[in-house]
Motif scaffolding. Structure first.
Motif, PDB file in Angstrom:
ATOM      1  N   TRP A  52       0.812  -1.151  -0.004  1.00  0.00           N
ATOM      2  CA  TRP A  52      -0.009   0.016  -0.061  1.00  0.00           C
ATOM      3  C   TRP A  52       0.801   1.366  -0.093  1.00  0.00           C
ATOM      4  O   TRP A  52       0.345   2.379  -0.173  1.00  0.00           O
ATOM      5  CB  TRP A  52      -0.972   0.005   1.085  1.00  0.00           C
ATOM      6  CG  TRP A  52      -2.163  -0.760   1.092  1.00  0.00           C
ATOM      7  CD1 TRP A  52      -2.251  -1.998   1.075  1.00  0.00           C
ATOM      8  CD2 TRP A  52      -3.541  -0.488   0.734  1.00  0.00           C
ATOM      9  NE1 TRP A  52      -3.300  -2.774   0.821  1.00  0.00           N
ATOM     10  CE2 TRP A  52      -4.296  -1.612   0.479  1.00  0.00           C
ATOM     11  CE3 TRP A  52      -4.170   0.884   0.571  1.00  0.00           C
ATOM     12  CZ2 TRP A  52      -5.691  -1.184   0.369  1.00  0.00           C
ATOM     13  CZ3 TRP A  52      -5.326   1.202   0.108  1.00  0.00           C
ATOM     14  CH2 TRP A  52      -6.260  -0.217  -0.080  1.00  0.00           C
ATOM     15  N   ARG A  55       1.288   4.383  -3.324  1.00  0.00           N
ATOM     16  CA  ARG A  55       0.257   4.054  -4.390  1.00  0.00           C
ATOM     17  C   ARG A  55      -0.345   5.455  -4.485  1.00  0.00           C
ATOM     18  O   ARG A  55      -0.556   6.244  -3.578  1.00  0.00           O
ATOM     19  CB  ARG A  55      -0.509   3.037  -4.114  1.00  0.00           C
ATOM     20  CG  ARG A  55       0.172   1.560  -3.983  1.00  0.00           C
ATOM     21  CD  ARG A  55       0.408   1.260  -5.353  1.00  0.00           C
ATOM     22  NE  ARG A  55       0.990  -0.132  -5.208  1.00  0.00           N
ATOM     23  CZ  ARG A  55       0.828  -1.177  -6.243  1.00  0.00           C
ATOM     24  NH1 ARG A  55       0.198  -0.953  -7.519  1.00  0.00           N
ATOM     25  NH2 ARG A  55       1.324  -2.463  -6.292  1.00  0.00           N
ATOM     26  N   TYR A 148      -8.626   3.332  -1.839  1.00  0.00           N
ATOM     27  CA  TYR A 148      -8.347   2.360  -2.767  1.00  0.00           C
ATOM     28  C   TYR A 148      -7.464   2.740  -4.068  1.00  0.00           C
ATOM     29  O   TYR A 148      -7.124   4.033  -4.105  1.00  0.00           O
ATOM     30  CB  TYR A 148      -9.614   1.956  -3.791  1.00  0.00           C
ATOM     31  CG  TYR A 148     -10.205   2.834  -4.629  1.00  0.00           C
ATOM     32  CD1 TYR A 148      -9.925   3.073  -5.950  1.00  0.00           C
ATOM     33  CD2 TYR A 148     -11.299   3.905  -3.945  1.00  0.00           C
ATOM     34  CE1 TYR A 148     -10.547   3.971  -6.635  1.00  0.00           C
ATOM     35  CE2 TYR A 148     -11.716   4.791  -5.051  1.00  0.00           C
ATOM     36  CZ  TYR A 148     -11.464   4.860  -6.133  1.00  0.00           C
ATOM     37  OH  TYR A 148     -12.095   6.162  -6.927  1.00  0.00           O
ATOM     38  N   ASP A 149      -6.671   1.907  -4.824  1.00  0.00           N
ATOM     39  CA  ASP A 149      -5.545   2.294  -5.563  1.00  0.00           C
ATOM     40  C   ASP A 149      -6.124   2.780  -7.069  1.00  0.00           C
ATOM     41  O   ASP A 149      -7.097   1.975  -7.285  1.00  0.00           O
ATOM     42  CB  ASP A 149      -4.771   0.927  -5.782  1.00  0.00           C
ATOM     43  CG  ASP A 149      -3.562   1.393  -6.847  1.00  0.00           C
ATOM     44  OD1 ASP A 149      -3.308   2.425  -7.145  1.00  0.00           O
ATOM     45  OD2 ASP A 149      -2.737   0.464  -7.022  1.00  0.00           O
ATOM     46  N   GLN A 151      -5.085   2.898  -9.817  1.00  0.00           N
ATOM     47  CA  GLN A 151      -4.313   2.261 -11.006  1.00  0.00           C
ATOM     48  C   GLN A 151      -5.372   1.170 -11.613  1.00  0.00           C
ATOM     49  O   GLN A 151      -6.111   0.418 -10.793  1.00  0.00           O
ATOM     50  CB  GLN A 151      -3.166   1.106 -10.844  1.00  0.00           C
ATOM     51  CG  GLN A 151      -2.493   0.678 -12.063  1.00  0.00           C
ATOM     52  CD  GLN A 151      -1.252  -0.027 -11.653  1.00  0.00           C
ATOM     53  OE1 GLN A 151      -0.975  -0.146 -10.355  1.00  0.00           O
ATOM     54  NE2 GLN A 151      -0.731  -0.678 -12.626  1.00  0.00           N
ATOM     55  N   ALA A 153      -7.184  -2.114 -13.656  1.00  0.00           N
ATOM     56  CA  ALA A 153      -6.969  -3.202 -13.957  1.00  0.00           C
ATOM     57  C   ALA A 153      -6.367  -3.562 -15.376  1.00  0.00           C
ATOM     58  O   ALA A 153      -6.656  -2.720 -16.393  1.00  0.00           O
ATOM     59  CB  ALA A 153      -8.208  -4.254 -13.730  1.00  0.00           C
ATOM     60  N   ALA A 164      -4.153  -8.563 -13.846  1.00  0.00           N
ATOM     61  CA  ALA A 164      -3.925  -7.860 -12.539  1.00  0.00           C
ATOM     62  C   ALA A 164      -4.809  -6.588 -12.112  1.00  0.00           C
ATOM     63  O   ALA A 164      -5.108  -5.727 -13.034  1.00  0.00           O
ATOM     64  CB  ALA A 164      -2.170  -7.018 -12.684  1.00  0.00           C
ATOM     65  N   SER A 165      -5.032  -6.750 -10.913  1.00  0.00           N
ATOM     66  CA  SER A 165      -6.187  -5.818 -10.401  1.00  0.00           C
ATOM     67  C   SER A 165      -6.126  -5.648  -9.040  1.00  0.00           C
ATOM     68  O   SER A 165      -5.788  -6.510  -8.314  1.00  0.00           O
ATOM     69  CB  SER A 165      -7.473  -6.217 -10.910  1.00  0.00           C
ATOM     70  OG  SER A 165      -8.704  -5.311 -10.524  1.00  0.00           O
ATOM     71  N   ALA A 166      -6.923  -4.643  -8.442  1.00  0.00           N
ATOM     72  CA  ALA A 166      -7.118  -4.681  -7.055  1.00  0.00           C
ATOM     73  C   ALA A 166      -8.387  -5.641  -6.750  1.00  0.00           C
ATOM     74  O   ALA A 166      -9.137  -5.950  -7.698  1.00  0.00           O
ATOM     75  CB  ALA A 166      -7.460  -3.462  -6.576  1.00  0.00           C
ATOM     76  N   SER A 335      -2.897  -8.479  -1.326  1.00  0.00           N
ATOM     77  CA  SER A 335      -2.306  -7.301  -1.753  1.00  0.00           C
ATOM     78  C   SER A 335      -2.942  -6.293  -2.296  1.00  0.00           C
ATOM     79  O   SER A 335      -4.499  -6.482  -2.735  1.00  0.00           O
ATOM     80  CB  SER A 335      -1.105  -7.721  -2.694  1.00  0.00           C
ATOM     81  OG  SER A 335      -0.527  -6.643  -3.251  1.00  0.00           O
ATOM     82  N   ARG A 337      -2.753  -5.115  -5.130  1.00  0.00           N
ATOM     83  CA  ARG A 337      -2.859  -5.463  -6.428  1.00  0.00           C
ATOM     84  C   ARG A 337      -2.513  -6.817  -6.432  1.00  0.00           C
ATOM     85  O   ARG A 337      -1.411  -7.435  -6.359  1.00  0.00           O
ATOM     86  CB  ARG A 337      -1.922  -4.668  -7.314  1.00  0.00           C
ATOM     87  CG  ARG A 337      -2.191  -4.735  -8.833  1.00  0.00           C
ATOM     88  CD  ARG A 337      -1.572  -3.761  -9.698  1.00  0.00           C
ATOM     89  NE  ARG A 337      -1.846  -3.930 -10.955  1.00  0.00           N
ATOM     90  CZ  ARG A 337      -2.858  -3.323 -11.740  1.00  0.00           C
ATOM     91  NH1 ARG A 337      -3.703  -2.574 -11.069  1.00  0.00           N
ATOM     92  NH2 ARG A 337      -3.104  -3.332 -13.117  1.00  0.00           N
ATOM     93  N   GLU A 338      -3.547  -7.755  -6.836  1.00  0.00           N
ATOM     94  CA  GLU A 338      -3.421  -9.050  -6.865  1.00  0.00           C
ATOM     95  C   GLU A 338      -3.272  -9.523  -8.461  1.00  0.00           C
ATOM     96  O   GLU A 338      -3.617  -8.856  -9.611  1.00  0.00           O
ATOM     97  CB  GLU A 338      -4.690  -9.857  -6.347  1.00  0.00           C
ATOM     98  CG  GLU A 338      -4.829  -9.389  -4.768  1.00  0.00           C
ATOM     99  CD  GLU A 338      -6.314  -9.833  -4.424  1.00  0.00           C
ATOM    100  OE1 GLU A 338      -6.121 -10.136  -3.229  1.00  0.00           O
ATOM    101  OE2 GLU A 338      -7.342  -9.718  -5.068  1.00  0.00           O
TER     102      GLU A 338
END
Length: 357
Positions: A52, A55, A148-149, A151, A153, A164-166, A335, A337-338
């Motif tokens: 975290w 970011r 939240y991030d 960025q 997906a 790759a995404s939250a 994480s 971003r998973e």
């Protein structure tokens, strides 16, 4: 929750959860010190904290307020713009950062958002409400807001191998479950439920430990004998994420039960009922998957490590319904971003929509 309502009782039920570990605002969050304005926060669920840092963070959630008619109203806000960041401590000031990096949840993860100490939290919330054309705010009451991030997906990999995404855990399964019930015929008995609060134990009115599913089923089947017959002939498929074997930490897995990315849906097994799968429910799932040539994998945690749990055992206990736990192989679970495979979610979808065929 969504369900078909045919003249049949052998339901395929798909259960998921909507919540993901995150950083949530405290009720009185504003801290002004050392030349910045920052927010006091709590970590929700089993959060992997280190990712975290550094970011671009925004904030979203629910705000409750009183209007001029003395009515309590709720609104969902989403700032969308990156308004905060949790800066890392420079390695010059922490020579053990690459050796013994620990994070204090109270002092180390407060996002900073301004150098202007004129910031007022209530004015900030009213500004966000005004963007929704909500101007009649007599008094602000409570809120539930999370960072939240920002960025987006994306696909990652030479051949777009990964997603790759939250919040893949567990919104990816929510999407697959929703798409599945939207794809079946109305004559096929199917139910989809997405519960909250799984990451903190599911014990809430909107969690799997609550009565929402049970009460709905009793209303669908008003006669007690019909209700019990439905439970005994139906199957709950708890869909979550599963730990794919990490190529840099392979020793963290049992070598005979180490799922791989893009190699199929994972059946999750635990001798101590942390997962609800048993030989009967696994066999039902395997039969459908084999009939359409979809691959399956198995996960059992190492015997010398703890095992997480899901909504599966909770729902099985609450309803007495046959249940199994399956998951989509994932790296970096919990994480910010998973990482999951770009093929596995589609495989789960194909299995679910073929259960009633």
């Amino acid at each position: 929750m969504a369900f078909t309502y045919p003249d049949a009782s052998d339901y395929t039920m798909v259960g998921t959860h909507t919540d993901s570990p995150n950083v949530k605002l405290k009720p009185n969050p504003v801290i002004k010190e050392h030349g910045v304005v920052k927010f006091g926060v709590e970590s929700y669920g089993g959060l992997l904290l280190n990712p975290w840092f550094d970011r671009d963070l925004s904030i979203a959630g629910r705000v409750s307020y009183l209007n001029s008619k003395d009515e309590i109203k709720d609104a969902l806000i989403d700032v969308k713009k990156a308004i905060a960041i949790i800066p890392s401590l420079a390695i010059h000031l922490d020579d053990k950062a690459n050796k013994e990096r620990t994070v204090n949840k109270q002092t180390d993860i407060c996002p900073i958002l301004s150098t202007n100490d004129d910031f007022e939290f209530e004015e900030f919330l009213k500004w966000q409400l005004s963007k929704l054309d909500i101007l009649d705010v007599k008094e602000l009451y409570a809120n539930e807001l999370s960072f939240y991030d920002t960025q987006k997906a994306s696909y990652v990999g030479l051949n777009n191998d990964f997603i790759a995404s939250a919040r893949l855990d567990n919104l990816l399964s929510c999407y697959v479950g929703m798409l599945s019930i939207c794809s079946v015929d109305a004559t096929e008995p199917m139910l989809f439920i997405a519960s909250d609060h799984e990451e903190v134990g599911s014990e809430s009115t909107s969690g799997a430990g609550g009565s929402f599913l049970e009460n709905t089923l009793k209303r669908m089947f008003g006669d007690y004998d019909e209700y019990m017959k439905m439970l005994r002939t139906s199957l709950m498929i708890s869909c979550d994420n599963a730990h794919a074997i990490h190529p840099n930490y392979a020793s963290k897995h049992d070598s005979n039960h180490a799922p791989k990315i893009n190699k199929g849906v994972v059946i999750k097994v635990n001798a101590n009922q942390r997962y609800a799968s048993n030989s009967k429910t696994i066999s039902k799932f395997m039969k459908v998957a084999n009939s359409i040539d979809e691959p399956l994998q198995e996960f059992v945690t190492r015997s010398d490590m703890g095992c997480g749990s899901t909504i599966g055992p909770i729902t099985a206990t609450r309803l007495g319904i046959d249940t199994l736990d399956v998951g989509l192989p994932t790296f970096a679970m919990h994480s910010i971003r998973e990482l999951a495979g770009s093929d596995d979610a589609h495989s789960l979808y194909k299995i679910l929509v073929n259960f009633g065929v």
